[in-house]
Design an enzyme around this catalytic site. Structure first.
Site, PDB file in Angstrom:
ATOM      1  N   HIS A  89      -7.408  -3.123   9.377  1.00 63.27           N
ATOM      2  CA  HIS A  89      -8.434  -4.051   9.834  1.00 63.27           C
ATOM      3  C   HIS A  89      -9.091  -3.810  10.981  1.00 63.27           C
ATOM      4  O   HIS A  89      -8.428  -5.125  11.754  1.00 63.27           O
ATOM      5  CB  HIS A  89      -7.707  -5.422   9.008  1.00 63.27           C
ATOM      6  CG  HIS A  89      -6.929  -5.560   7.908  1.00 63.27           C
ATOM      7  ND1 HIS A  89      -6.311  -6.641   7.267  1.00 63.27           N
ATOM      8  CD2 HIS A  89      -6.704  -4.457   6.626  1.00 63.27           C
ATOM      9  CE1 HIS A  89      -5.575  -6.065   5.898  1.00 63.27           C
ATOM     10  NE2 HIS A  89      -6.221  -4.524   5.530  1.00 63.27           N
ATOM     11  N   HIS A  91     -12.593  -3.597   3.661  1.00 55.93           N
ATOM     12  CA  HIS A  91     -11.332  -4.089   3.948  1.00 55.93           C
ATOM     13  C   HIS A  91     -10.484  -3.492   5.004  1.00 55.93           C
ATOM     14  O   HIS A  91     -10.323  -4.224   6.217  1.00 55.93           O
ATOM     15  CB  HIS A  91     -10.603  -3.344   2.743  1.00 55.93           C
ATOM     16  CG  HIS A  91      -9.114  -3.852   2.231  1.00 55.93           C
ATOM     17  ND1 HIS A  91      -8.391  -4.239   1.529  1.00 55.93           N
ATOM     18  CD2 HIS A  91      -8.201  -3.257   3.840  1.00 55.93           C
ATOM     19  CE1 HIS A  91      -7.068  -3.622   1.360  1.00 55.93           C
ATOM     20  NE2 HIS A  91      -6.796  -3.639   3.120  1.00 55.93           N
ATOM     21  N   HIS A 141      -2.635   2.935   8.713  1.00 61.60           N
ATOM     22  CA  HIS A 141      -3.846   1.397   7.920  1.00 61.60           C
ATOM     23  C   HIS A 141      -3.878  -0.157   8.628  1.00 61.60           C
ATOM     24  O   HIS A 141      -3.421  -0.368   9.564  1.00 61.60           O
ATOM     25  CB  HIS A 141      -3.222   0.652   6.485  1.00 61.60           C
ATOM     26  CG  HIS A 141      -4.382  -0.452   5.604  1.00 61.60           C
ATOM     27  ND1 HIS A 141      -5.627  -0.098   5.276  1.00 61.60           N
ATOM     28  CD2 HIS A 141      -3.870  -1.000   5.347  1.00 61.60           C
ATOM     29  CE1 HIS A 141      -6.485  -1.519   4.965  1.00 61.60           C
ATOM     30  NE2 HIS A 141      -5.186  -1.460   5.116  1.00 61.60           N
ATOM     31  N   GLU A 169       0.897  -1.239  -0.206  1.00 52.56           N
ATOM     32  CA  GLU A 169      -0.060  -0.141   0.012  1.00 52.56           C
ATOM     33  C   GLU A 169       0.885   1.797  -0.029  1.00 52.56           C
ATOM     34  O   GLU A 169       0.418   2.284   0.112  1.00 52.56           O
ATOM     35  CB  GLU A 169      -1.073  -0.161   1.374  1.00 52.56           C
ATOM     36  CG  GLU A 169      -1.930  -1.276   1.793  1.00 52.56           C
ATOM     37  CD  GLU A 169      -3.237  -1.620   0.223  1.00 52.56           C
ATOM     38  OE1 GLU A 169      -2.515  -0.537  -0.309  1.00 52.56           O
ATOM     39  OE2 GLU A 169      -3.495  -2.362   0.339  1.00 52.56           O
ATOM     40  N   GLU A 225     -18.388  11.974  22.225  1.00 55.17           N
ATOM     41  CA  GLU A 225     -16.907  12.654  21.624  1.00 55.17           C
ATOM     42  C   GLU A 225     -16.658  13.017  20.457  1.00 55.17           C
ATOM     43  O   GLU A 225     -15.600  13.690  19.529  1.00 55.17           O
ATOM     44  CB  GLU A 225     -15.559  12.475  22.254  1.00 55.17           C
ATOM     45  CG  GLU A 225     -15.637  12.207  24.210  1.00 55.17           C
ATOM     46  CD  GLU A 225     -14.959  13.500  24.710  1.00 55.17           C
ATOM     47  OE1 GLU A 225     -13.919  12.895  24.504  1.00 55.17           O
ATOM     48  OE2 GLU A 225     -15.868  14.109  25.852  1.00 55.17           O
TER      49      GLU A 225
HETATM   50  P1  13P Z   1       1.152  -5.606   3.287  1.00 58.76           P
HETATM   51  O1  13P Z   1       1.580  -6.990   3.654  1.00 58.76           O
HETATM   52  O2  13P Z   1       1.587  -5.473   0.986  1.00 58.76           O
HETATM   53  O3  13P Z   1       1.263  -4.630   4.260  1.00 58.76           O
HETATM   54  O4  13P Z   1      -0.482  -5.972   2.965  1.00 58.76           O
HETATM   55  C1  13P Z   1      -1.436  -6.019   4.238  1.00 58.76           C
HETATM   56  C2  13P Z   1      -2.814  -4.999   3.858  1.00 58.76           C
HETATM   57  O5  13P Z   1      -3.281  -4.170   4.915  1.00 58.76           O
HETATM   58  C3  13P Z   1      -3.105  -4.159   2.663  1.00 58.76           C
HETATM   59  O6  13P Z   1      -4.062  -4.279   2.920  1.00 58.76           O
HETATM   60 ZN    ZN Z   2      -5.606  -3.608   4.413  1.00 63.31          ZN
END
Ligand code: 13P
Ligand code: ZN
Length: 272
Positions: free
Chosen positions: A142, A211, A140, A116, A170
């Site tokens: 999940h 995602h 980023h 990413e 809040e």
């Molecule tokens: P990477 O292992 O390349 O960082 O990818 C993980 C991920 O969350 C892709 O969106």
């Molecule tokens: Zn991801």
């Protein structure tokens, strides 16, 4: 004294630990980057190795030419960053055109920065510009509850912003600009990076449908705190929906009163 004693490196590692403890980073899921200050580059430079070859970023970020970033490795598990930092993240330098990078430290057992990287760098470029250089962190994650909501709520900025604001008083103070939503797209490329960085012009939070989430912030605490607040609010909404839905909630006028007392501006488009 080694690179792991440098404060900014310690802070970077601590965020990965905290984010893993939250359950946001299964396997190699998620990634994390930090745009280094010039003095931090000088603090860490003594530990740099002879740089690797210049590699294509996969997009163009001229606004970041010559800058240095700490960034997690592609396929690396965030839970291993603490155990073996030198194998799981890197310091990279961008070239003078903003189209290439090279590794100057880390990923000692091989590998490359996160898949990413185009999204991280395009977000950094936008945020550097719109915040006058203040924002330096892109995370980023999940986050399970936000992801769950992308299967049941309309994928609209207005809907996600309003629902998340309503779940914790809040929230509008923590993310007064709201959140943006990117429809499902193939991850890891330039197209999703363009769509995400477009939202980052307005918001500090961009949700990727089915995602995860991208958050931007000034420092590690604020960025981690933002992700945590958004995900906790999503968790409350999942519970509320599971209990049969809202019977009462925070009203648009309640939000307007809150905005006055907390000195934030809440866009009226989210209060309709
Ligand atoms: P990477 O292992 O390349 O960082 O990818 C993980 C991920 O969350 C892709 O969106
Ligand atoms: Zn991801």
């Amino acid at each position: 004294m080694g690179i792991l004693d440098v404060e900014i490196v310690k802070g970077y590692i601590r965020l990965t630990e905290d984010a893993v403890a939250k359950g946001w980073h299964e396997r190699n899921g998620g990634n994390f980057s930090y745009r280094m200050k010039p003095e931090e580059v000088e603090e860490t430079r003594p530990y740099f190795r002879t740089p690797g070859e210049w590699q294509e970023i996969g997009t163009s970020v001229p606004g970041l030419a010559g800058e240095y970033f700490m960034v997690t490795g592609s396929g690396k598990f965030l839970r291993n960053v603490t155990l073996a930092p030198q194998d799981n993240f890197a310091i990279i330098e961008l070239d003078e055109t903003g189209t290439k990078y090279r590794i100057v430290w880390g990923l000692e057992k091989g590998g490359r920065p996160t898949s990413e990287l185009p999204s991280h760098l395009m977000n950094h470029e936008v945020k550097k510009q719109v915040t006058g250089g203040k924002h330096r962190v892109i995370l980023h994650s999940h986050t399970p509850n936000v992801i769950a909501l992308t299967f049941v709520l309309p994928l609209e900025d207005e809907v996600f912003t309003r629902e998340l604001w309503e779940m914790a008083t809040e929230c509008p103070v923590v993310f007064p600009d709201g959140v943006g939503v990117v429809p499902w797209m193939v991850p890891g490329g330039r197209d999703i990076a363009v769509a995400t960085s477009e939202l980052m012009k307005k918001y500090d939070v961009a949700i990727w449908a089915h995602h995860g989430v991208f958050c931007s912030g000034e420092d590690f605490d604020l960025t981690f705190g933002l992700m945590d607040t958004v995900e906790k609010s999503a968790e409350i909404l999942v519970k509320v929906l599971s209990m049969g839905g809202k019977r009462q909630t925070i009203t648009p006028d309640n939000f307007r009163d809150l905005a006055k007392d907390f000195h934030v501006t809440l866009p009226e488009c989210f209060l309709k």
